[in-house]
Scaffold this active site. Structure first.
Site, short mmCIF file in Angstrom:
data_model
loop_
_atom_site.label_atom_id
_atom_site.label_comp_id
_atom_site.label_asym_id
_atom_site.label_seq_id
_atom_site.Cartn_x
_atom_site.Cartn_y
_atom_site.Cartn_z
N LYS A 190 0.87 -1.18 0.00
CA LYS A 190 0.00 0.00 0.00
C LYS A 190 0.90 1.22 0.00
CE LYS A 190 -1.94 2.95 2.09
NZ LYS A 190 -1.81 4.40 1.77
N GLY A 242 6.50 4.99 8.38
CA GLY A 242 5.68 6.20 8.41
C GLY A 242 5.76 6.84 9.78
N SER A 243 4.71 7.55 10.14
CA SER A 243 4.76 8.31 11.37
C SER A 243 4.55 7.42 12.59
CB SER A 243 3.69 9.40 11.34
OG SER A 243 2.42 8.79 11.27
N THR A 244 5.03 7.90 13.72
CA THR A 244 4.88 7.15 14.97
C THR A 244 3.40 7.00 15.32
OG1 THR A 244 7.06 7.87 15.70
CG2 THR A 244 5.53 7.18 17.42
N ARG A 245 2.61 8.05 15.02
CA ARG A 245 1.17 7.99 15.32
C ARG A 245 0.51 6.83 14.56
NH1 ARG A 245 -3.20 10.86 13.27
NH2 ARG A 245 -1.81 11.70 11.69
N THR A 246 0.80 6.73 13.26
CA THR A 246 0.19 5.65 12.47
C THR A 246 0.75 4.29 12.91
OG1 THR A 246 -0.01 7.18 10.63
CG2 THR A 246 -0.28 4.87 10.12
N GLU A 265 9.01 1.20 11.14
CA GLU A 265 10.10 2.17 10.97
C GLU A 265 9.44 3.54 11.04
OE1 GLU A 265 13.15 1.35 10.82
OE2 GLU A 265 13.02 -0.77 10.30
N CYS A 300 13.64 10.58 7.33
CA CYS A 300 13.38 10.20 8.73
C CYS A 300 14.64 10.32 9.58
CB CYS A 300 12.80 8.80 8.79
SG CYS A 300 13.73 7.66 7.80
N GLU A 397 9.10 16.15 15.39
CA GLU A 397 9.58 15.90 14.03
C GLU A 397 8.82 16.82 13.06
OE1 GLU A 397 8.48 12.25 11.97
OE2 GLU A 397 10.58 12.06 11.35
P1 NAD Z 1 1.98 8.46 7.68
O1 NAD Z 1 2.08 7.66 8.92
O2 NAD Z 1 1.00 9.55 7.63
O3 NAD Z 1 1.62 7.52 6.44
C1 NAD Z 1 2.41 6.42 6.08
C2 NAD Z 1 1.56 5.41 5.39
O4 NAD Z 1 0.58 4.92 6.30
C3 NAD Z 1 0.79 5.94 4.18
O5 NAD Z 1 0.77 4.95 3.19
C4 NAD Z 1 -0.60 6.16 4.76
O6 NAD Z 1 -1.62 6.08 3.79
C5 NAD Z 1 -0.71 5.01 5.73
N1 NAD Z 1 -1.67 5.21 6.81
C6 NAD Z 1 -2.17 6.37 7.29
N2 NAD Z 1 -3.02 6.12 8.32
C7 NAD Z 1 -3.05 4.77 8.48
C8 NAD Z 1 -3.70 3.90 9.40
N3 NAD Z 1 -4.52 4.36 10.34
N4 NAD Z 1 -3.47 2.58 9.30
C9 NAD Z 1 -2.63 2.09 8.36
N5 NAD Z 1 -2.00 2.86 7.46
C10 NAD Z 1 -2.18 4.19 7.53
O7 NAD Z 1 3.44 8.97 7.39
P2 NAD Z 1 3.92 9.85 6.15
O8 NAD Z 1 3.44 11.24 6.38
O9 NAD Z 1 3.56 9.18 4.89
O10 NAD Z 1 5.50 9.76 6.27
C11 NAD Z 1 6.20 10.58 7.13
C12 NAD Z 1 6.64 9.81 8.35
O11 NAD Z 1 7.35 8.63 7.96
C13 NAD Z 1 7.60 10.59 9.19
O12 NAD Z 1 7.22 10.49 10.54
C14 NAD Z 1 8.94 9.90 8.98
O13 NAD Z 1 9.85 10.02 9.99
C15 NAD Z 1 8.53 8.50 8.74
N6 NAD Z 1 9.55 7.77 7.98
C16 NAD Z 1 10.29 6.85 8.65
C17 NAD Z 1 11.27 6.14 8.00
C18 NAD Z 1 12.08 5.10 8.73
O14 NAD Z 1 12.65 4.24 8.08
N7 NAD Z 1 12.13 5.13 10.05
C19 NAD Z 1 11.50 6.36 6.65
C20 NAD Z 1 10.73 7.31 5.98
C21 NAD Z 1 9.74 8.00 6.67
#
Ligand code: NAD
Length: 496
Positions: A190, A242-246, A265, A300, A397
């Site tokens: 996804k 993605g984000s820590t919240r998600t 991650e 990140c 962040e």
């Molecule tokens: P995000 O968490 O908003 O979204 C990431 C993905 O999760 C997207 O595909 C989104 O559609 C999906 N998503 C959103 N809500 C969801 C839910 N409730 N359940 C399941 N999936 C859901 O993050 P973003 O804005 O796309 O990316 C930025 C974040 O990613 C930053 O916090 C960054 O630090 C982190 N990041 C981490 C790494 C790492 O390797 N640690 C690498 C790149 C980015």
């Protein structure tokens, strides 16, 4: 041939863009016909309508992934054959380098020079690297009683869902599907709704490379599609960046459903510590600028907190500002441009809000403005603030080109500030005294620590990548990542 700005503009104007999902080896519209607009952050124009996958599509993708796994159409193949398929896929990504790089740039606003030289080659390399492992890693024979033979083997976990972000769209996806497929799993990917295009295109190439239908599927959609995957009872493992919240929400979904394995991650607020005996202030200043302004700060592991010893702080800030001059926001299709667009309006507003907060809490020393608004795109200047460690911009962040510089007086104070965060993804320390640097590196609570550099080795697959604390669990890259996508099995044979 190296292309000019005009070449890329021409090519962009005629590029065919596919927005359908990819399920069971074919392109499909969302079952209910829903789409979302995929807009380019370069100028705000709509690039394509993309399938907005819902429950029916997620169910279909998981079902075909399960069917392929149960039939062993992929895991059951000879390891050398599977290696060859993944290598062909990587080769096809390289053959389609310009097309994929252009898609990535249009979709995410990254400079074309970066997508051509970094994102797409690195994604292909990742697939190649894990392909190489397939016919080389075996199991163990346990040292047990003579009347037994004990085998310890790794088996694919089954159906792996990968949910990824938009900052390195194809590369972050490859870090999941590379090892997951090498380990013999089926995958449902996804991509982020902000950058779904390259995932759809490489899925088509996977079939061309010989991956059996159903083994690799792409369901573009919003977070809802990700949530449905996280809740799905027939997904065995979910790998998320993605984000820590998600990440937290995904863990909750796994707990509420089938306790699928969850690998996260997540975010970071990485400290870059410059001690007064830093061996080369100019190089350190350039590295500090690159650490936060490369990829518009949408990294990140961005070195978003620059901790500088008070004795050299003013000199060093001047050098960082000078180094930041190489980052001038411009049209990402221009190969000379090193700083492109912020991914969308939402992220732009977020970055500008943090800049306002920085103005209230600290001293703005460079940048601080949105630029190129007339293009319809989302561009922000490289921005530097001097702040106290407890300022909001020094703690949260931002995921944008905003650097917080913090002064310190002692090494203990620097380490304490560096570790005073909920994250722990990366860190760096600069010192001419390697013993001191080692001691500090050991005290830093982060998954990656650089000494006298920043981001070195990022293009090398050998290093595990991931975070301590709320930066996640598990590791991408390296042979360790393969383990995430396997179950360990003990087989004990009684001989008599
Ligand atoms: P995000 O968490 O908003 O979204 C990431 C993905 O999760 C997207 O595909 C989104 O559609 C999906 N998503 C959103 N809500 C969801 C839910 N409730 N359940 C399941 N999936 C859901 O993050 P973003 O804005 O796309 O990316 C930025 C974040 O990613 C930053 O916090 C960054 O630090 C982190 N990041 C981490 C790494 C790492 O390797 N640690 C690498 C790149 C980015």
């Amino acid at each position: 041939m190296s292309r000019t700005y005009a070449n890329w503009q021409d090519r962009a104007a005629t590029l065919a863009i596919e927005g359908r999902a990819f399920i069971d080896g074919e392109l499909r519209h969302a079952r209910d016909g829903k789409t979302f607009a995929c807009e380019s952050p370069i100028d705000g124009r709509v690039l394509a309508r993309v399938a907005d996958c819902g429950a029916a599509d997620v169910d279909a993708a998981v079902a075909v992934a399960r069917r392929a796994f149960t039939a062993q159409s992929w895991a059951g193949q000879n390891p050398r054959q599977r290696k060859a398929v993944l290598q062909r896929w990587a080769a096809l990504m390289r053959e389609h380098l310009e097309e994929l790089a252009l898609l990535e740039t249009l979709d995410s606003g990254k400079p074309i020079g970066d997508t051509i030289h970094i994102d797409i080659p690195a994604a292909a390399h990742c697939v190649d690297w894990y392909a190489e492992a397939i016919d080389k890693i075996g199991g163990e024979v346990a040292p047990v009683d003579h009347h037994l033979v004990g085998l310890v083997t790794r088996e694919p976990v089954g159906v792996v869902a990968a949910v990824v972000p938009w900052n390195f769209p194809l590369l972050m996806a490859a870090w999941k599907f590379g090892p997951a497929l090498a380990a013999g799993n089926s995958v449902v990917l996804k991509p982020s709704e902000k950058s779904p295009l390259t995932a759809i295109r490489v899925a088509q190439l996977a079939i061309e490379a010989g991956l059996p239908p159903g083994v690799f599927n792409v369901v573009p959609g919003t977070g809802e599609a990700g949530r449905l995957l996280a809740l799905h009872r027939d997904v065995d493992c979910i790998a998320f960046t993605g984000s820590t919240r998600t990440g937290r929400a995904i863990m909750e979904c796994a707990a509420q459903s089938n306790l699928k394995r969850v690998w996260l991650e997540l975010g970071g607020k990485s400290p870059n510590i410059v001690l007064p005996d830093c061996p080369d202030l100019d190089r350190a200043a350039q590295a500090a600028a690159d650490a936060i302004f490369f990829n518009m700060g949408e990294v990140c592991t961005a070195g978003s907190r620059l901790l500088v010893h008070r004795d050299i702080k003013d000199v060093f800030i001047d050098k960082v500002i000078a180094a930041a001059r190489r980052y001038v926001p411009g049209d990402p299709l221009d190969p000379a441009v090193t700083m492109g667009a912020i991914v969308d309006q939402i992220q732009l507003d977020r970055v500008l809000d943090y800049i306002e907060s920085g103005r209230r809490e600290g001293r703005l020393v460079a940048g601080g403005a949105r630029v190129r608004e007339e293009t319809g795109g989302f561009y922000v200047q490289p921005t530097v603030f001097e702040v106290k460690p407890d300022a909001r911009i020094a703690r949260e962040e931002i995921f944008g080109p905003v650097l917080s510089v913090i002064a310190f007086d002692t090494i203990d104070e620097a380490v304490s500030i560096a570790n005073d965060t909920e994250y722990g993804l990366a860190a760096a320390v600069w010192s001419a005294d390697l013993a001191t640097a080692h001691e500090v590196a050991r005290r830093l609570r982060a998954g990656t620590v650089w000494v006298n550099g920043y981001a070195d080795g990022s293009d090398d697959m050998n290093f595990p990548f991931g975070g301590y604390r709320q930066s996640g669990n598990g590791r991408d890259k390296s042979l360790h990542a393969l383990e995430k996508y396997t179950e360990l099995k003990s087989t004990i044979v009684r001989l008599r």
